[in-house]
Write a protein that holds these residues in place. Structure first.
Motif, PDB file in Angstrom:
ATOM      1  N   ASP A 281      13.031  -9.261   0.506  1.00 55.29           N
ATOM      2  CA  ASP A 281      11.781  -9.248   1.254  1.00 55.29           C
ATOM      3  C   ASP A 281      10.825  -8.273   0.567  1.00 55.29           C
ATOM      4  O   ASP A 281      11.035  -7.058   0.611  1.00 55.29           O
ATOM      5  N   ILE A 282       9.802  -8.812  -0.087  1.00 56.97           N
ATOM      6  CA  ILE A 282       8.866  -7.941  -0.811  1.00 56.97           C
ATOM      7  C   ILE A 282       7.580  -7.698  -0.013  1.00 56.97           C
ATOM      8  O   ILE A 282       6.592  -7.206  -0.554  1.00 56.97           O
ATOM      9  N   SER A 283       7.626  -8.024   1.281  1.00 53.34           N
ATOM     10  CA  SER A 283       6.389  -7.897   2.066  1.00 53.34           C
ATOM     11  C   SER A 283       5.892  -6.450   2.119  1.00 53.34           C
ATOM     12  O   SER A 283       4.679  -6.213   2.148  1.00 53.34           O
ATOM     13  N   ALA A 284       6.807  -5.481   2.137  1.00 60.23           N
ATOM     14  CA  ALA A 284       6.373  -4.073   2.164  1.00 60.23           C
ATOM     15  C   ALA A 284       5.624  -3.745   0.875  1.00 60.23           C
ATOM     16  O   ALA A 284       4.613  -3.041   0.885  1.00 60.23           O
ATOM     17  N   HIS A 285       6.129  -4.271  -0.244  1.00 63.23           N
ATOM     18  CA  HIS A 285       5.448  -4.032  -1.520  1.00 63.23           C
ATOM     19  C   HIS A 285       4.096  -4.750  -1.564  1.00 63.23           C
ATOM     20  O   HIS A 285       3.107  -4.206  -2.036  1.00 63.23           O
ATOM     21  N   CYS A 286       4.068  -5.980  -1.056  1.00 66.57           N
ATOM     22  CA  CYS A 286       2.815  -6.744  -1.074  1.00 66.57           C
ATOM     23  C   CYS A 286       1.737  -6.045  -0.243  1.00 66.57           C
ATOM     24  O   CYS A 286       0.537  -6.191  -0.507  1.00 66.57           O
ATOM     25  N   ALA A 287       2.162  -5.306   0.772  1.00 62.52           N
ATOM     26  CA  ALA A 287       1.191  -4.654   1.665  1.00 62.52           C
ATOM     27  C   ALA A 287       0.616  -3.365   1.069  1.00 62.52           C
ATOM     28  O   ALA A 287      -0.263  -2.740   1.685  1.00 62.52           O
ATOM     29  N   LEU A 288       1.059  -2.968  -0.103  1.00 61.21           N
ATOM     30  CA  LEU A 288       0.626  -1.670  -0.645  1.00 61.21           C
ATOM     31  C   LEU A 288      -0.887  -1.565  -0.904  1.00 61.21           C
ATOM     32  O   LEU A 288      -1.496  -0.553  -0.540  1.00 61.21           O
ATOM     33  N   PRO A 289      -1.518  -2.584  -1.537  1.00 61.11           N
ATOM     34  CA  PRO A 289      -2.965  -2.418  -1.773  1.00 61.11           C
ATOM     35  C   PRO A 289      -3.733  -2.217  -0.464  1.00 61.11           C
ATOM     36  O   PRO A 289      -4.595  -1.341  -0.373  1.00 61.11           O
ATOM     37  N   ALA A 290      -3.390  -2.999   0.563  1.00 59.83           N
ATOM     38  CA  ALA A 290      -4.077  -2.851   1.860  1.00 59.83           C
ATOM     39  C   ALA A 290      -3.757  -1.500   2.483  1.00 59.83           C
ATOM     40  O   ALA A 290      -4.627  -0.883   3.124  1.00 59.83           O
ATOM     41  N   THR A 291      -2.537  -1.025   2.300  1.00 62.79           N
ATOM     42  CA  THR A 291      -2.147   0.284   2.856  1.00 62.79           C
ATOM     43  C   THR A 291      -3.009   1.388   2.254  1.00 62.79           C
ATOM     44  O   THR A 291      -3.569   2.222   2.970  1.00 62.79           O
ATOM     45  N   ILE A 292      -3.093   1.363   0.926  1.00 62.31           N
ATOM     46  CA  ILE A 292      -3.840   2.426   0.231  1.00 62.31           C
ATOM     47  C   ILE A 292      -5.297   2.421   0.686  1.00 62.31           C
ATOM     48  O   ILE A 292      -5.877   3.456   1.003  1.00 62.31           O
ATOM     49  N   GLU A 293      -5.878   1.228   0.775  1.00 62.31           N
ATOM     50  CA  GLU A 293      -7.293   1.113   1.143  1.00 62.31           C
ATOM     51  C   GLU A 293      -7.527   1.480   2.606  1.00 62.31           C
ATOM     52  O   GLU A 293      -8.454   2.219   2.940  1.00 62.31           O
ATOM     53  N   PHE A 294      -6.659   0.979   3.466  1.00 62.58           N
ATOM     54  CA  PHE A 294      -6.829   1.241   4.903  1.00 62.58           C
ATOM     55  C   PHE A 294      -6.763   2.737   5.202  1.00 62.58           C
ATOM     56  O   PHE A 294      -7.622   3.293   5.886  1.00 62.58           O
ATOM     57  N   MET A 295      -5.733   3.376   4.673  1.00 63.70           N
ATOM     58  CA  MET A 295      -5.563   4.816   4.953  1.00 63.70           C
ATOM     59  C   MET A 295      -6.753   5.613   4.392  1.00 63.70           C
ATOM     60  O   MET A 295      -7.281   6.495   5.058  1.00 63.70           O
ATOM     61  N   ALA A 296      -7.161   5.258   3.169  1.00 64.53           N
ATOM     62  CA  ALA A 296      -8.272   5.999   2.542  1.00 64.53           C
ATOM     63  C   ALA A 296      -9.544   5.881   3.381  1.00 64.53           C
ATOM     64  O   ALA A 296     -10.357   6.804   3.429  1.00 64.53           O
ATOM     65  N   GLY A 297      -9.693   4.755   4.077  1.00 62.69           N
ATOM     66  CA  GLY A 297     -10.897   4.520   4.880  1.00 62.69           C
ATOM     67  C   GLY A 297     -10.907   5.297   6.198  1.00 62.69           C
ATOM     68  O   GLY A 297     -11.910   5.314   6.908  1.00 62.69           O
ATOM     69  N   LEU A 298      -9.804   5.941   6.538  1.00 63.96           N
ATOM     70  CA  LEU A 298      -9.736   6.615   7.837  1.00 63.96           C
ATOM     71  C   LEU A 298     -10.404   7.990   7.843  1.00 63.96           C
ATOM     72  O   LEU A 298     -10.747   8.518   8.891  1.00 63.96           O
ATOM     73  N   VAL A 299     -10.514   8.579   6.669  1.00 63.25           N
ATOM     74  CA  VAL A 299     -11.033   9.949   6.587  1.00 63.25           C
ATOM     75  C   VAL A 299     -12.116   9.989   5.503  1.00 63.25           C
ATOM     76  O   VAL A 299     -11.904   9.431   4.415  1.00 63.25           O
ATOM     77  N   ASP A 300     -13.241  10.626   5.799  1.00 66.62           N
ATOM     78  CA  ASP A 300     -14.283  10.781   4.766  1.00 66.62           C
ATOM     79  C   ASP A 300     -13.672  11.466   3.561  1.00 66.62           C
ATOM     80  O   ASP A 300     -13.024  12.508   3.704  1.00 66.62           O
ATOM     81  N   GLY A 301     -13.892  10.902   2.395  1.00 61.47           N
ATOM     82  CA  GLY A 301     -13.325  11.521   1.191  1.00 61.47           C
ATOM     83  C   GLY A 301     -11.987  10.897   0.800  1.00 61.47           C
ATOM     84  O   GLY A 301     -11.413  11.267  -0.222  1.00 61.47           O
ATOM     85  N   GLY A 302     -11.489   9.964   1.626  1.00 64.04           N
ATOM     86  CA  GLY A 302     -10.295   9.200   1.246  1.00 64.04           C
ATOM     87  C   GLY A 302      -9.044  10.042   1.061  1.00 64.04           C
ATOM     88  O   GLY A 302      -8.855  11.069   1.727  1.00 64.04           O
ATOM     89  N   TRP A 303      -8.193   9.615   0.147  1.00 66.47           N
ATOM     90  CA  TRP A 303      -6.876  10.233  -0.028  1.00 66.47           C
ATOM     91  C   TRP A 303      -6.914  11.732  -0.319  1.00 66.47           C
ATOM     92  O   TRP A 303      -6.130  12.485   0.295  1.00 66.47           O
ATOM     93  N   PRO A 304      -7.808  12.223  -1.187  1.00 69.50           N
ATOM     94  CA  PRO A 304      -7.803  13.682  -1.393  1.00 69.50           C
ATOM     95  C   PRO A 304      -8.057  14.433  -0.089  1.00 69.50           C
ATOM     96  O   PRO A 304      -7.443  15.471   0.171  1.00 69.50           O
ATOM     97  N   SER A 305      -8.925  13.883   0.759  1.00 64.52           N
ATOM     98  CA  SER A 305      -9.217  14.552   2.040  1.00 64.52           C
ATOM     99  C   SER A 305      -8.022  14.476   2.985  1.00 64.52           C
ATOM    100  O   SER A 305      -7.754  15.416   3.737  1.00 64.52           O
TER     101      SER A 305
END
Ligand SMILES: Cc1ncc(COP(=O)(O)O)c(C=O)c1O
Length: 412
Positions: A281-305
Motif C-alpha cells: 500500500d503506497i497511499s501514504a507515500h502518494c500523499a506526501l506532496p499534499a502533506t507537505i503543501e497542506f502543513m506549510a499552508g497552516l502557518v505564515d512562513g511555512g515549514w521553517p515557521s
C-alpha cells in the motif's frame, strides 16, 4: 488557565486544557492531553482523506494503478521530498519507517572481523538492536560512546564521538535528535568530521524531516533515514532512505524483488530495486506532496515557521515544568528542537525500572489526568525521564496542566 496554582483539580473532560486553534484539523481525542507527538506523530484529517483518495484510486483499477501510474506517483513524492531536503530525488527511496531504513543499510553492508561501529548510548533501542544483530554476524565490534545527560553543550558530543574513532572505525550511527533524551545533536558538524576521516555516517533522522532543517546534499552523510509520519504529519508507514550516490551500489532493499534483474534502461539499479519491493500500500507515500503543501499552508512562513514555532513551544513547555518542579533544564535551549526530556526525581521504587517496563507515573498521568506523555527509565545515561513534545496543535496551557499533575503526583 494561567497559573499552576489556579488550576482546579482535574477529573472530567471539562478540566482539560484547550489545545491551539489549529487543533481542530486533527481528530485527537478531546479527553486526552496529547503531549507525545514524538512517538508516532499524528495526522490531520485532510491528509488522512487525501490518503484515502489514493487508496480509492488504487482499488478502482489495481492493475492500471500499479503497472501504469504508481511509478509516476512515487516519483512525484520523491521530488516533493527532495525539494524540502535539498537533494536529488533519484537518491531517495520510499520506505515504511526509520527502523527499516537502518536495517536496510546495516543488512546490506559487509563488515570485516574487528571493524568498529560507533554509536552513542542515547541511540534508539530498536536501531541499536539492529547494529548488535549485524555486528555479531560479521564479528565486528560496537563501540558505545557515553554522552552525559545533563549536558553543557554540543561540543561535548562532538568531542566524545570523535574520541571514539580509531583506525578500525568504519561506520557511525548518529541521531539528528535523540529519542530518550530529546537532544538535538550537532549532526551536521559530526557528519562532516566523521565523513572527513573516512567514517561512513548512518544518520538516524527519525525525528528529522519537519522537525529540523535537513539539507542532504550539503550534509554529505552516506546514509540518512527519516520518518515522514512523525514531524511531517504524513500518514503512518511513510519514511525515506537517502543514499549518497557513491554508496548506492552496495545498498539493497530488505526485500529483493524484480528490480534486481530488471533491464536498466536509463535508470539505476538502486531505483529499480527500491521502486518495486512487491505489492504494498503506497497511499501514504502518494500523499506526501499534499502533506507537505497542506502543513506549510497552516502557518505564515511555512515549514521553517512550523519548526521554529514548535521549538519555541518546547522551550516554553520545559520552562513551565522546570519552574513548577524546581528542577534545572538538563541542556541549553539550543540543544532541543521540538521534544524535550527532563530528569525526574527517583526514589527506591523508581530507581532502576528496566527499560521495557512502564513507569507507574505514565499510567497515573494517563488514568487520572488524561495526559499522554512518555515517562521511562534509561540505563545509560542512567535516569528517570519524562519527554514532552510540541506540535502546532499544542498549547502552553497543556504544559501547565502537566506541571500541575506532576506537582501533585511527585509531591513537590
Ligand atoms: C531516534 C529514533 N530512531 C528510530 C525510531 C523508529 O521509528 P519507526 O518506529 O517509525 O521505525 C524512532 C522512533 O521513535 C526514534 O525516535
Amino acid at each position: 488557565m494561567n497559573s499552576i496554582d489556579g488550576l482546579s483539580p482535574p477529573g472530567s473532560a471539562m478540566d482539560r486544557p484547550s489545545r491551539s486553534e489549529l487543533a481542530g484539523l486533527w481528530i485527537l481525542d478531546p479527553n486526552c492531553v496529547f503531549l507525545n507527538h514524538g512517538s508516532f506523530g499524528a495526522t490531520p484529517t485532510f491528509i488522512r482523506e487525501e490518503q484515502r483518495k489514493w487508496q480509492d484510486l488504487l482499488e478502482e483499477e489495481p492493475v492500471r494503478f500499479y503497472e501504469d501510474l504508481a511509478m509516476k506517483f512515487m516519483e512525484d513524492s520523491r521530488k516533493a521530498l527532495a525539494t524540502m531536503l535539498e537533494c536529488d530525488a533519484e537518491d531517495l527511496a520510499l520506505i515504511e519507517n526509520a527502523t527499516s531504513g537502518v536495517n536496510t543499510v546495516m543488512r546490506s553492508l559487509r563488515f570485516n572481523e574487528g571493524d568498529e561501529i560507533l554509536v552513542p548510548d542515547h541511540a534508539y533501542q530498536a536501531c541499536r538492536n539492529t547494529l548488535d544483530f549485524v555486528t555479531q554476524r560479521w564479528g565486528a565490534k560496537i563501540v558505545t560512546v557515553n554522552i552525559p545527560f545533563p549536558i553543557e553543550g554540543q561540543h561535548v558530543i562532538i568531542e566524545r564521538i570523535m574520541a571514539g574513532v580509531t583506525p578500525r572505525t568504519v561506520l557511525a550511527m548518529v541521531d539528528t535528535v535523540t529519542s530518550p533524551t530529546g537532544l538535538l545533536m550537532p549532526f551536521e558538524e559530526i557528519t562532516a568530521k566523521l565523513e572527513g576521516v573516512g567514517v561512513s555516517v548512518l544518520l538516524d533522522a527519525a525525528h528529522g524531516i519537519g522537525m529540523v532543517p535537513l539539507s542532504l546534499d550539503s550534509l554529505g552523510a552516506s546514509y540518512t533515514t527519516s520518518n515522514c509520519h512523525k514531524w511531517l504529519c504524513a500518514p503512518k508507514g511513510s519514511a525515506f532512505l537517502h543514499v549518497r550516490k557513491d554508496k548506492q551500489e552496495n545498498i539493497h532493499p530488505l526485500t529483493i524483488s524484480h528490480g534486481m534483474t530488471f533491464p536498466l534502461g536509463d535508470t539505476t539499479r538502486f531505483r529499480h530495486e527500491f521502486d518495486w519491493t512487491g505489492t504494498r500500500d503506497i497511499s501514504a507515500h502518494c500523499a506526501l506532496p499534499a502533506t507537505i503543501e497542506f502543513m506549510a499552508g497552516l502557518v505564515d512562513g511555512g515549514w521553517p515557521s512550523i519548526m521554529q514555532h514548535n521549538h519555541e513551544l518546547a522551550i516554553k513547555g520545559r520552562n513551565i515544568l522546570c519552574e513548577a518542579l524546581g528542577i534545572d533544564a538538563p541542556c541549553p535551549d539550543e540543544m532541543i528542537a521540538c521534544i524535550s526530556t527532563l530528569i525526574l526525581p527517583q526514589d527506591g521504587a523508581t530507581n532502576g525500572i528496566p527499560l521495557h517496563e512502564p513507569d507507574p507515573l505514565h499510567a497515573v498521568l494517563q488514568a487520572k489526568y488524561g495526559i499522554q506523555v512518555p515517562v521511562w527509565s534509561w540505563p545509560s545515561p542512567q535516569g528517570r525521564y519524562i519527554r514532552i513534545s510540541a506540535q502546532i496543535y499544542n498549547s502552553e496551557d497543556e504544559y501547565r496542566y502537566l506541571a500541575y499533575a506532576l506537582k501533585k503526583e511527585l509531591s513537590v
